[in-house]
Design an enzyme around this catalytic site. Structure first.
Site: not given
Ligand code: NAI
Length: 334
Positions: A157-158, A237-238, A262, A267, A299-300
């Site tokens: 998604k992101i 991400s993380r 971020d 953290e 982490h904002q």
């Molecule tokens: P999502 O689940 O929609 O997308 C994650 C993508 O990563 C998927 O397309 C998946 O196939 C891919 N993926 C998984 N394992 C992989 C690998 N080993 N190699 C390559 N690609 C791989 O998740 P979304 O919503 O896009 O969020 C991504 C990350 O953003 C979350 O897991 C979270 O850790 C982080 N996040 C950070 C926030 C912040 O405030 N800094 C807030 C929300 C999410």
């Protein structure tokens, strides 16, 4: 239901109170606790039907066992990520766990791009300088985003929204994911590739995969060595996706030219807290803060009013489903 919120922040209180009020006679009892959930604080959940946690709470095996002995077996995450929950143990103990799978991917994607632009155009440095009445431009040269190659790692998604935004800037887009996303190819000309090529060819690399055993330290010394000298690396991400010690060495050597984060490997216990009156104990983040080409936010990336509204609504909807004896719409398992 009585919900005990750990790591509750002033910024989320209003959105939870209004989402709860909207439930009318089905509203829940909300107990907001500032402390993080850990083995010492778990006792504060006594009497709760549901415990709600945020990204830096620790739902380890030990903590889950403690909650279980208190009779708490429902965990409502106010986050999408669940790497901080021992899901296997949760399942063994019979916990119901629900998350907020998407509250605003736009918020995070836009923050990732904000980090890129702020680093590139040295916005923080320029602003600090002007507050010091120094209006000179030396040391503030940036580059055009247009025409640069950006590597997007993880196009869920992101990552997909980041791709769309950067397409608008005229960037050339490479992406890597375990699943190719052909819509990004047709809509934005993004090119699917492997991580080797992405690292070698990108001017900017931005990380959008979850933290899993496969993605832990996906960026380490070996990968950084493959990158273009002076590369910009962005992580919203993380923290565990980047080996921070390796990134510091690469910053010292000039191999990484810009780092925007971020999230940070260590953290937990630092981000979301105010240490302005104490001595910082984490040497790694202290070192990171000495680089003029490193930008850290705490982490904002998620922190917009749209996201807060969605987090509150979805968390309470998950819990209301449990209260009604149904499965939550966002139930997750190991
Ligand atoms: P999502 O689940 O929609 O997308 C994650 C993508 O990563 C998927 O397309 C998946 O196939 C891919 N993926 C998984 N394992 C992989 C690998 N080993 N190699 C390559 N690609 C791989 O998740 P979304 O919503 O896009 O969020 C991504 C990350 O953003 C979350 O897991 C979270 O850790 C982080 N996040 C950070 C926030 C912040 O405030 N800094 C807030 C929300 C999410």
């Amino acid at each position: 239901m009585k919900i005990v919120f750990f790591d509750a922040h002033a910024f989320e209180q209003e959105s939870f109170e209004s989402a709860n009020a909207a439930l009318g006679s089905d509203k829940h009892e909300l107990v907001m606790i500032k402390a993080n959930l850990n083995t010492t604080t778990a006792d504060l959940a006594r009497g709760a039907d549901v415990v709600s946690i945020f990204v830096n709470d620790n739902a380890s095996s030990e903590v889950l066992e403690k909650l279980s002995t208190l009779g708490v077996q429902r965990l409502a995450l106010r986050s999408a990520g669940f790497n901080h929950v021992d899901m296997k143990r949760a399942q063994e103990l019979g916990f119901r766990v629900a998350n907020v799978p998407a509250y605003s991917p736009y918020a995070v994607a836009e923050h990732a791009v904000a980090l890129m632009l702020a680093l590139n155009r040295k916005i923080v440095r320029a602003s600090n300088r002007i507050h010091d009445l120094n209006f000179s431009l030396d040391g503030l040269v940036g580059f055009d985003m247009n025409g640069k190659t950006v590597g997007v790692v993880g196009t869920g998604k992101i990552g997909a929204i980041v791709t769309k935004i950067l397409h608008g800037f005229g960037c050339k887009l490479l992406y890597y994911d375990v699943f190719p996303n052909t819509a990004l190819e047709t809509s934005y000309g993004a090119q699917f590739t492997d991580l080797d090529v992405l690292c070698r060819e990108s001017d900017i690399i931005t990380l959008h995969t979850p933290l899993t055993p496969q993605t832990k330290h996906i960026i380490s010394a070996e990968r950084i060595a493959q990158m273009k000298r002076g590369v910009m690396l962005i992580n919203t991400s993380r923290g565990g996706l980047i080996n921070t010690a390796d990134a510091i060495e690469a910053l010292k050597a000039g191999q990484i030219g810009y780092l925007g984060i971020d999230v940070y490997e260590q953290e937990q216990g630092i981000f979301f807290n105010d240490f302005s009156d104490t001595v910082l104990q984490d040497d790694m983040i202290a070192r990171l803060m000495t680089f003029p080409n490193v930008l850290i936010t705490s982490h904002q990336a998620f922190l917009t009013n749209t996201a807060l509204h969605n987090i509150a609504e979805t968390t309470l909807a998950n819990i209301s489903a449990w209260a009604a004896g149904r499965n939550s719409p966002n139930e997750i398992s190991a």
